[in-house]
Design an enzyme around this catalytic site. Structure first.
Site, PDB file in Angstrom:
ATOM      1  N   SER A  27     -22.873  41.037  -3.122  1.00 29.82           N
ATOM      2  CA  SER A  27     -21.872  41.891  -4.274  1.00 29.82           C
ATOM      3  C   SER A  27     -22.681  41.014  -5.747  1.00 29.82           C
ATOM      4  CB  SER A  27     -20.277  42.009  -3.398  1.00 29.82           C
ATOM      5  OG  SER A  27     -20.441  43.237  -2.571  1.00 29.82           O
ATOM      6  N   SER A  61     -13.857  37.759   2.602  1.00 30.92           N
ATOM      7  CA  SER A  61     -14.679  37.664   3.754  1.00 30.92           C
ATOM      8  C   SER A  61     -14.156  37.260   4.607  1.00 30.92           C
ATOM      9  CB  SER A  61     -16.285  37.411   3.575  1.00 30.92           C
ATOM     10  OG  SER A  61     -16.546  36.634   4.490  1.00 30.92           O
ATOM     11  N   ASP A  71     -15.436  36.348   7.163  1.00 32.55           N
ATOM     12  CA  ASP A  71     -15.908  35.296   8.186  1.00 32.55           C
ATOM     13  C   ASP A  71     -15.921  34.048   7.819  1.00 32.55           C
ATOM     14  OD1 ASP A  71     -16.914  36.939  10.365  1.00 32.55           O
ATOM     15  OD2 ASP A  71     -18.433  37.335   8.769  1.00 32.55           O
ATOM     16  N   ARG A 121      -6.474  35.448  35.721  1.00 37.45           N
ATOM     17  CA  ARG A 121      -7.864  35.732  34.896  1.00 37.45           C
ATOM     18  C   ARG A 121      -7.966  35.000  33.679  1.00 37.45           C
ATOM     19  NH1 ARG A 121      -4.978  41.590  34.666  1.00 37.45           N
ATOM     20  NH2 ARG A 121      -6.110  43.177  36.466  1.00 37.45           N
ATOM     21  N   GLN A 149      12.769  28.803  10.650  1.00 31.65           N
ATOM     22  CA  GLN A 149      12.580  27.767  11.552  1.00 31.65           C
ATOM     23  C   GLN A 149      11.405  28.446  13.111  1.00 31.65           C
ATOM     24  OE1 GLN A 149      15.697  25.808  12.118  1.00 31.65           O
ATOM     25  NE2 GLN A 149      15.035  23.975  10.558  1.00 31.65           N
TER      26      GLN A 149
END
Length: 818
Positions: A143, A186, A188, A223, A693
């Site tokens: 952009s 962004s 990322d 798991r 807190q």
């Protein structure tokens, strides 16, 4: 001879590579209305991110402050091309109540039309009709690159429009130059030239929340969970998420594993299960690859664990959840600061000024050349395409490098039973304690300290309940498994007391140091920790057992410790306050017009009130550092009445620091506003109390605490190696080795505590200089206090890649976080 402080500062501030940018003005006063007659267009483009609305709001209100018209360009470049109802003049109330909203209220879209000259010609015509010659573009590198291309073509586009008789000669003359300023939105955090991009911190919050929720079910059933997070070309989210969640493994594009990664992963997870660890979390960035370029998917990792280790394994793809939800306090403040500075940058722009991006470096906003940043961002991908991953990591910047190095350090850690200590070296005892009020991040620091120290062969002791615990013998050996899961826990699991070394007796403490044969100490806490470190340093001549390396880590929600711009725990507290303020305002939805008066903690330090005020859109925040009187209070009442009657605003929020003024108490302000505001609005008072807190540590505080403690152990290890005596004990004999480790601008810096004495107000327990006070005018401007002159906080400086620079998140979040 150089002092230890001088040596450390040299290490912290050595220059590496930089993006060269022009020095600008800092501290300039900007009177209201000085840019009247200009028009600004603001739009969001590409993928959305939390915090974009804060930036849009700041652009609109700073534009109004300077006397400009501001236009929304809806749906990004597509709206610019389509014109018509997509270009709308903004009003004050049109950006009211959007600060806490995720996404972007003006829409975002990817536009194929704008990639063609015909589309850009149409867009230029639409802008000229509104005399918009200043654009703030909020988006990613694509952009921003498109905006710069548009700027370069602008003159030719206008000539063509004039030739086609789409515009007049007068319009051509009035709109002859186009100015562009970019803000990087962004999740990322993949843009070079800024510590943090808008939305990254909020995305980390979503990841941490998901992992914390998954951990409970994983623990129940023993798991393993494989989580896929966003990051097609950048592994920042996965990397920092792994640090904050104690993940067993992380896969990111910049650090691909070798061909035997399956064997190593299985071996590590098997070792952890043998230590009775009931869950394993593995984070996979969606763009993860191995060193040959083959994709590594979450499903492939799950299949490996199921087939080879027979583990009950589940896959969770977080997907667009990471883009959603309310923005974090950091992203709200980041967007607000960037948006306001973007307008100032447009005001300063000339036809010769290159397009710039507003960035955060340390605790300052800076203007960075757009083209250089885009080129560097593209160079990262080019390096990865060429399989030069080391270069890719270097180009990401020091913040990314430090995160990766810290993760590597912790991921390589093995239980003490695997480490073979040399028998010819004496075993050293080092200890950790918490001091002062509890704050989130204490436990993350403790976990990091214990595990890094154990791998270096030290005996690690945990001092419970501060100095009281030391004197009563409440000291326990810390083991590998004891600190499992501590990073995500609030409060202090070691226990903490409000006291100083002098309170309990330095002589008694010295005797206990001798009894436990301590060769190093880390104190994690607030002003009491700093004060106690000073007292221990001053008493070294009298008590030789105190002559050991001591590191104080600032950890307090008040952020009032000298030697550090941001204290551990403050970011979590700001998020807690902001969340509460959102709920308080929401509680009045659908009711009559109401103003809320809320009291925050902080002692004499107004950091919490100020930053939470910015993040929550408060109309005012009263603090001790900025004197106010009854006339100021009355003016704020009139300001609120005007907003409610004329701007369409239905609710108001006023924050007060608990020690702002001994006479103008929260109750007094509530009664004054109630009386003077009637019948326009009613008031409600809220004392936020100790909820500030509590809660779970924010991603920033987990990450920050981990890195502070790891760096503190590294320093302590150097000091122990340097000052060990032949018969074993460490004796530094030098107060220069009692230090405070904090973040100054973007650097983790060790400062001897005695050097900080002159910079400290011991009566009010605050530093004499506090960087965040420069944000006070912005808070007023965004709340429509037009009588305030705005002090610019931008500085044009080099974006340096230094040895110890860190992202602050409130800054650099990196900010932290600012």
């Amino acid at each position: 001879m150089e002092t230890h402080s001088q040596r450390m500062k040299k290490r912290s501030f050595s220059r590496k590579a930089s993006i060269n940018i022009e020095l600008g003005k800092e501290g300039q006063l900007v009177p209201p209305g000085i840019w009247a007659g200009n028009s600004i267009g603001v739009f969001t483009s590409g993928g959305d991110s939390q915090g974009m609305n804060a930036a849009v709001r700041a652009v609109v209100r700073m534009g109004f402050y300077l006397g400009c018209k501001v236009y929304f360009i809806k749906e990004g470049y597509q709206g610019m091309v389509d014109g018509g109802i997509n270009i709308v003049e903004a009003t004050w109330s049109s950006v009211s109540g959007i600060l806490q909203m995720g996404g972007t209220i003006i829409g975002s879209a990817r536009c194929k039309d704008f990639r063609e000259r015909k589309g850009r010609l149409t867009a230029a015509n639409n802008l000229v009709q509104y005399q918009i010659t200043n654009l703030v573009v909020i988006g990613g590198d694509g952009s921003l690159t498109g905006a710069d291309c548009f700027r370069q073509e602008w003159s030719g586009l206008l000539d063509e429009l004039l030739q086609n008789k789409s515009i007049t000669e007068q319009q051509r003359a009035n709109c002859k130059n186009l100015n562009i300023v970019g803000l990087v939105g962004s999740i990322d955090n993949d843009f070079c030239g800024t510590d943090m991009t808008i939305g990254t911190d909020s995305a980390l919050h979503r990841i941490i929340e998901a992992v914390d929720a998954i951990a409970t079910t994983a623990l129940s059933h023993q798991r393993a969970f494989v989580l896929e997070v966003m990051g097609r070309h950048c592994g920042y989210l996965a990397l920092v998420g792994a640090l904050a969640t104690e993940a067993s493994w992380v896969f990111i594009p910049e650090w691909p594993p070798g061909g035997d990664w399956q064997d190593k992963l299985c071996k590590k997870l098997s070792a952890e299960r043998q230590l009775l660890q009931r869950l394993n979390i593995i984070l996979v960035a969606e763009g993860a690859i191995d060193d040959t370029g083959n994709p590594i998917t979450a499903e492939a990792v799950k299949q490996l664990l199921s087939d080879r280790l027979k583990m009950d394994t589940r896959v969770t793809v977080l997907g667009h959840v990471q883009r959603g939800g309310s923005p974090s306090a950091f992203d709200r403040i980041l967007g607000s600061r960037m948006g306001a500075e973007a307008v100032l940058a447009l005001m300063d722009a000339t036809p010769e000024t290159p397009a710039c991006v507003i960035s955060i470096v340390g605790n300052s906003t800076v203007r960075v050349p757009l083209v250089e940043c885009v080129q560097r961002t593209k160079a990262v991908q080019a390096a990865m395409d060429a399989r030069n991953f080391e270069e890719a990591v270097r180009l990401r910047g020091k913040s990314f490098q430090n995160n990766l190095n810290t993760y590597r350090l912790l991921s390589k850690l093995r239980p003490p039973s695997i480490i073979k200590n040399s028998t010819d070296k004496p075993q050293h005892n080092i200890a950790i304690m918490n001091l002062g009020s509890p704050a989130c991040g204490m436990n993350a620091a403790a976990r990091s300290f214990v595990r890094v120290a154990l791998t270096k062969g030290y005996n690690v002791l945990g001092i419970n309940d501060s100095f009281d615990g030391l004197l009563s013998g409440n000291v326990t050996p810390m083991t590998w498994t004891k600190v499992q899961g501590w990073s995500g826990t609030g409060g202090s699991l070691l226990g903490t007391q409000k006291q100083s070394a002098q309170d309990v007796g330095i002589g008694k403490i010295a005797l206990k140091f001798s009894e436990y044969k301590l060769d190093g100490l880390m104190i994690v806490g607030g002003f009491q920790a700093f004060l106690s470190a000073c007292q221990l340093a001053d008493a070294r001549e009298m008590f030789p057992s105190l002559c050991i390396p001591i590191v104080a880590i600032p950890c307090t929600i008040s952020n009032n410790v000298p030697g550090s711009d941001i204290s551990l725990g403050a970011d979590t507290a700001i998020n807690e306050i902001t969340d509460i303020c959102d709920r308080i305002k929401q509680s009045a939805t659908g009711t009559k017009r109401r103003v809320f008066i809320a009291e925050t903690m902080g002692g004499y330090c107004g950091y919490l009130a100020t930053m939470a005020g910015l993040a929550s859109g408060a109309d005012a925040a009263y603090i001790n550092e900025e004197k106010f009187g009854v006339i100021d209070l009355k003016q704020d009442v009139e300001h609120l009445k005007d907003k409610i009657l004329n701007a369409g605003v239905l609710r108001g929020l006023v924050l007060r620091n608990e020690m702002a003024n001994e006479n103008y108490t929260t109750e007094f302000i509530n009664q004054l506003f109630s009386e003077e505001g009637y019948p326009v609005f009613t008031t409600r008072m809220n004392i936020l109390g100790h909820v500030q807190q509590g809660g779970y540590p924010s991603p920033f505080d987990r990450n920050y605490g981990t890195k502070l403690a790891a760096k503190g152990v590294e320093w302590m290890s150097e000091m122990i190696a340097t000052f060990s005596t032949p018969n074993g004990p460490v004796r530094t004999g030098n107060a220069d080795n009692v230090v405070l480790l904090g973040m100054l601008k973007r650097h983790l810096t060790f400062t001897p505590v005695q050097e900080l004495a002159e910079a400290t107000d011991y009566v009010k327990r605050i530093p004499k200089e506090q960087w965040w006070l420069k944000l006070r005018p912005l808070l007023r401007i965004l709340a429509k206090h037009s009588e305030v002159n705005y002090e610019t906080v931008a500085e044009m400086a080099n974006i340096d890649e230094d040895e110890d620079e860190e992202s602050s998140t409130l800054f650099s979040n990196d900010d932290l976080h600012d």
